[in-house]
Design a protein around this motif. Sequence first.
Motif, PDB file in Angstrom:
ATOM      1  N   GLU A 191       0.833  -1.204   0.000  1.00  0.00           N
ATOM      2  CA  GLU A 191       0.000   0.000   0.000  1.00  0.00           C
ATOM      3  C   GLU A 191       0.866   1.252   0.000  1.00  0.00           C
ATOM      4  O   GLU A 191       0.582   2.215  -0.728  1.00  0.00           O
ATOM      5  CB  GLU A 191      -0.917  -0.010   1.233  1.00  0.00           C
ATOM      6  CG  GLU A 191      -1.778   1.239   1.388  1.00  0.00           C
ATOM      7  CD  GLU A 191      -2.912   1.349   0.387  1.00  0.00           C
ATOM      8  OE1 GLU A 191      -3.713   2.300   0.515  1.00  0.00           O
ATOM      9  OE2 GLU A 191      -3.012   0.503  -0.517  1.00  0.00           O
ATOM     10  N   LEU A 192       1.926   1.265   0.787  1.00  0.00           N
ATOM     11  CA  LEU A 192       2.829   2.416   0.807  1.00  0.00           C
ATOM     12  C   LEU A 192       3.507   2.604  -0.549  1.00  0.00           C
ATOM     13  O   LEU A 192       3.662   3.738  -1.022  1.00  0.00           O
ATOM     14  CB  LEU A 192       3.881   2.242   1.902  1.00  0.00           C
ATOM     15  CG  LEU A 192       3.405   2.437   3.340  1.00  0.00           C
ATOM     16  CD1 LEU A 192       4.508   2.075   4.324  1.00  0.00           C
ATOM     17  CD2 LEU A 192       2.946   3.866   3.577  1.00  0.00           C
ATOM     18  N   LEU A 193       3.927   1.511  -1.177  1.00  0.00           N
ATOM     19  CA  LEU A 193       4.556   1.613  -2.489  1.00  0.00           C
ATOM     20  C   LEU A 193       3.573   2.151  -3.526  1.00  0.00           C
ATOM     21  O   LEU A 193       3.934   2.979  -4.370  1.00  0.00           O
ATOM     22  CB  LEU A 193       5.080   0.249  -2.932  1.00  0.00           C
ATOM     23  CG  LEU A 193       6.276  -0.319  -2.171  1.00  0.00           C
ATOM     24  CD1 LEU A 193       6.700  -1.641  -2.782  1.00  0.00           C
ATOM     25  CD2 LEU A 193       7.443   0.641  -2.134  1.00  0.00           C
ATOM     26  N   THR A 194       2.327   1.692  -3.454  1.00  0.00           N
ATOM     27  CA  THR A 194       1.321   2.167  -4.404  1.00  0.00           C
ATOM     28  C   THR A 194       1.051   3.652  -4.220  1.00  0.00           C
ATOM     29  O   THR A 194       0.972   4.412  -5.193  1.00  0.00           O
ATOM     30  CB  THR A 194       0.006   1.377  -4.223  1.00  0.00           C
ATOM     31  OG1 THR A 194       0.258  -0.006  -4.490  1.00  0.00           O
ATOM     32  CG2 THR A 194      -1.068   1.882  -5.174  1.00  0.00           C
ATOM     33  N   LEU A 195       0.915   4.090  -2.980  1.00  0.00           N
ATOM     34  CA  LEU A 195       0.660   5.503  -2.710  1.00  0.00           C
ATOM     35  C   LEU A 195       1.848   6.362  -3.128  1.00  0.00           C
ATOM     36  O   LEU A 195       1.679   7.488  -3.612  1.00  0.00           O
ATOM     37  CB  LEU A 195       0.350   5.701  -1.222  1.00  0.00           C
ATOM     38  CG  LEU A 195      -0.963   5.072  -0.752  1.00  0.00           C
ATOM     39  CD1 LEU A 195      -1.078   5.151   0.760  1.00  0.00           C
ATOM     40  CD2 LEU A 195      -2.158   5.755  -1.406  1.00  0.00           C
ATOM     41  N   ARG A 196       3.047   5.831  -2.951  1.00  0.00           N
ATOM     42  CA  ARG A 196       4.238   6.557  -3.403  1.00  0.00           C
ATOM     43  C   ARG A 196       4.231   6.708  -4.920  1.00  0.00           C
ATOM     44  O   ARG A 196       4.571   7.778  -5.452  1.00  0.00           O
ATOM     45  CB  ARG A 196       5.486   5.802  -2.951  1.00  0.00           C
ATOM     46  CG  ARG A 196       6.793   6.491  -3.287  1.00  0.00           C
ATOM     47  CD  ARG A 196       7.956   5.548  -3.189  1.00  0.00           C
ATOM     48  NE  ARG A 196       7.886   4.493  -4.186  1.00  0.00           N
ATOM     49  CZ  ARG A 196       8.847   3.596  -4.386  1.00  0.00           C
ATOM     50  NH1 ARG A 196       9.931   3.615  -3.637  1.00  0.00           N
ATOM     51  NH2 ARG A 196       8.726   2.668  -5.310  1.00  0.00           N
ATOM     52  N   GLU A 197       3.840   5.635  -5.643  1.00  0.00           N
ATOM     53  CA  GLU A 197       3.777   5.707  -7.097  1.00  0.00           C
ATOM     54  C   GLU A 197       2.682   6.671  -7.554  1.00  0.00           C
ATOM     55  O   GLU A 197       2.859   7.404  -8.532  1.00  0.00           O
ATOM     56  CB  GLU A 197       3.529   4.314  -7.677  1.00  0.00           C
ATOM     57  CG  GLU A 197       4.657   3.327  -7.458  1.00  0.00           C
ATOM     58  CD  GLU A 197       5.978   3.834  -8.014  1.00  0.00           C
ATOM     59  OE1 GLU A 197       5.993   4.323  -9.160  1.00  0.00           O
ATOM     60  OE2 GLU A 197       6.994   3.753  -7.293  1.00  0.00           O
ATOM     61  N   LEU A 198       1.558   6.685  -6.848  1.00  0.00           N
ATOM     62  CA  LEU A 198       0.488   7.625  -7.189  1.00  0.00           C
ATOM     63  C   LEU A 198       0.956   9.064  -7.026  1.00  0.00           C
ATOM     64  O   LEU A 198       0.632   9.935  -7.843  1.00  0.00           O
ATOM     65  CB  LEU A 198      -0.734   7.365  -6.305  1.00  0.00           C
ATOM     66  CG  LEU A 198      -1.555   6.119  -6.634  1.00  0.00           C
ATOM     67  CD1 LEU A 198      -2.591   5.882  -5.545  1.00  0.00           C
ATOM     68  CD2 LEU A 198      -2.235   6.259  -7.982  1.00  0.00           C
ATOM     69  N   ARG A 199       1.718   9.327  -5.975  1.00  0.00           N
ATOM     70  CA  ARG A 199       2.233  10.681  -5.764  1.00  0.00           C
ATOM     71  C   ARG A 199       3.191  11.065  -6.884  1.00  0.00           C
ATOM     72  O   ARG A 199       3.136  12.189  -7.411  1.00  0.00           O
ATOM     73  CB  ARG A 199       2.937  10.770  -4.407  1.00  0.00           C
ATOM     74  CG  ARG A 199       3.495  12.148  -4.104  1.00  0.00           C
ATOM     75  CD  ARG A 199       4.104  12.214  -2.722  1.00  0.00           C
ATOM     76  NE  ARG A 199       5.286  11.365  -2.594  1.00  0.00           N
ATOM     77  CZ  ARG A 199       6.042  11.318  -1.497  1.00  0.00           C
ATOM     78  NH1 ARG A 199       5.717  12.061  -0.440  1.00  0.00           N
ATOM     79  NH2 ARG A 199       7.094  10.525  -1.443  1.00  0.00           N
ATOM     80  N   ALA A 200       4.074  10.143  -7.264  1.00  0.00           N
ATOM     81  CA  ALA A 200       5.014  10.431  -8.355  1.00  0.00           C
ATOM     82  C   ALA A 200       4.271  10.624  -9.676  1.00  0.00           C
ATOM     83  O   ALA A 200       4.638  11.478 -10.484  1.00  0.00           O
ATOM     84  CB  ALA A 200       6.038   9.302  -8.468  1.00  0.00           C
ATOM     85  N   GLU A 250      -5.473   1.173 -10.946  1.00  0.00           N
ATOM     86  CA  GLU A 250      -5.677   2.274 -10.000  1.00  0.00           C
ATOM     87  C   GLU A 250      -4.858   3.492 -10.404  1.00  0.00           C
ATOM     88  O   GLU A 250      -5.335   4.634 -10.313  1.00  0.00           O
ATOM     89  CB  GLU A 250      -5.304   1.822  -8.590  1.00  0.00           C
ATOM     90  CG  GLU A 250      -5.513   2.882  -7.527  1.00  0.00           C
ATOM     91  CD  GLU A 250      -5.142   2.399  -6.141  1.00  0.00           C
ATOM     92  OE1 GLU A 250      -5.300   3.188  -5.187  1.00  0.00           O
ATOM     93  OE2 GLU A 250      -4.688   1.246  -6.012  1.00  0.00           O
ATOM     94  N   ARG A 251      -3.647   3.285 -10.868  1.00  0.00           N
ATOM     95  CA  ARG A 251      -2.796   4.397 -11.265  1.00  0.00           C
ATOM     96  C   ARG A 251      -3.323   5.081 -12.521  1.00  0.00           C
ATOM     97  O   ARG A 251      -3.309   6.312 -12.621  1.00  0.00           O
ATOM     98  CB  ARG A 251      -1.364   3.900 -11.479  1.00  0.00           C
ATOM     99  CG  ARG A 251      -0.691   3.397 -10.211  1.00  0.00           C
ATOM    100  CD  ARG A 251       0.682   2.818 -10.494  1.00  0.00           C
ATOM    101  NE  ARG A 251       1.578   3.819 -11.046  1.00  0.00           N
ATOM    102  CZ  ARG A 251       2.826   3.549 -11.429  1.00  0.00           C
ATOM    103  NH1 ARG A 251       3.293   2.311 -11.329  1.00  0.00           N
ATOM    104  NH2 ARG A 251       3.588   4.500 -11.915  1.00  0.00           N
ATOM    105  N   ILE A 252      -3.803   4.288 -13.481  1.00  0.00           N
ATOM    106  CA  ILE A 252      -4.353   4.869 -14.706  1.00  0.00           C
ATOM    107  C   ILE A 252      -5.610   5.679 -14.383  1.00  0.00           C
ATOM    108  O   ILE A 252      -5.791   6.799 -14.894  1.00  0.00           O
ATOM    109  CB  ILE A 252      -4.668   3.767 -15.729  1.00  0.00           C
ATOM    110  CG1 ILE A 252      -3.382   3.037 -16.147  1.00  0.00           C
ATOM    111  CG2 ILE A 252      -5.367   4.348 -16.943  1.00  0.00           C
ATOM    112  CD1 ILE A 252      -2.375   3.907 -16.840  1.00  0.00           C
ATOM    113  N   GLU A 253      -6.491   5.130 -13.561  1.00  0.00           N
ATOM    114  CA  GLU A 253      -7.714   5.846 -13.197  1.00  0.00           C
ATOM    115  C   GLU A 253      -7.393   7.147 -12.476  1.00  0.00           C
ATOM    116  O   GLU A 253      -8.075   8.159 -12.681  1.00  0.00           O
ATOM    117  CB  GLU A 253      -8.595   4.961 -12.321  1.00  0.00           C
ATOM    118  CG  GLU A 253      -9.195   3.775 -13.063  1.00  0.00           C
ATOM    119  CD  GLU A 253      -9.987   2.857 -12.149  1.00  0.00           C
ATOM    120  OE1 GLU A 253      -9.929   3.075 -10.916  1.00  0.00           O
ATOM    121  OE2 GLU A 253     -10.653   1.930 -12.658  1.00  0.00           O
ATOM    122  N   ALA A 254      -6.356   7.140 -11.624  1.00  0.00           N
ATOM    123  CA  ALA A 254      -5.975   8.367 -10.918  1.00  0.00           C
ATOM    124  C   ALA A 254      -5.462   9.427 -11.890  1.00  0.00           C
ATOM    125  O   ALA A 254      -5.729  10.621 -11.725  1.00  0.00           O
ATOM    126  CB  ALA A 254      -4.910   8.055  -9.869  1.00  0.00           C
TER     127      ALA A 254
END
Length: 290
Positions: A191-200, A250-254
């Motif tokens: 979850e932390l890695l995913t949130l970090r990727e979303l921020r980037a 999730e990243r594409i949708e964001a």
Amino acid sequence: MSHLGLLLLGLAFSWLWRAQVRLDRAGSWAQRWQWAWIHFLLPPLFLLTTALALAWMGPRGQMAGAGGWFSYGCALLVLAAAAGLALRWIGEYWCSCQRAHRQALAQVNLCGFSAYVLDLEIPFAAQVGVWNSQLVVSRGLLQQLDEEHLRAVLIHEEAHRHYRDTLWMLAVGWLRRLSAWLPNTELLWQELLTLRELRADRWAAQRVDPLVLGEALLQVVSYGRGQQPSNAWVGFALEMDPPPGGRLQERIEALLQPKGPEASGPSPSRESWGWLGLALLPLLAIPFHT
């Protein structure tokens, strides 16, 4: 409370706190960020401060009670394990950085970014280093992406450098290894890695077309599907920076949202600091020991 009771309290609190974790992606990005950090950091920090308090108080004293020497030995064992894991983790990362520089084909300029190129077929890009990290890309990435999509990927990696993600994830990776025996450690890590990727992603989307960045992620996943990195250094790097296929939808949708999560990331709230302050509670037992 005896030393043994304090040790058991630290173990029970750490285990029960993690055991009740249930991942909820219904909240806002900021809420998910705060929630993940609190639940990941608090149990191992509470256990470390418990061990530190027991080691400071020693095996004797009016507060020691039954199991004084046993608790003292366990505390020293926990602290020694934490120190040993930290040294090993840092050593592995340092060796991987040195290996990357030795195996690099060349240092080139890509779309205005200085990067080291590795002779690997798998599409790959990552930041290597601790404070002033350096960009590393694979030959496969350069062959598969055109200039526009390559620039989007490189700007995404520049976001990791901007936020010093290599430094923070190096520290968090140590806590991950230290608390691997606790429930839901891997769940929170991902979850932390995913949130970090979303921020980037959001940081990069302010500088390039979000659609281009999304297309680049899809291309990398498509070209890299089914390929396994044979290089030991790349395997280590992927542990720190997973391939874009992780939670890609999730990243594409964001990226496609008109207003995604703020690129700067939420700052820790008072509530977050209050929860993390619980990790210091075991140290309050020291003044009562004589």
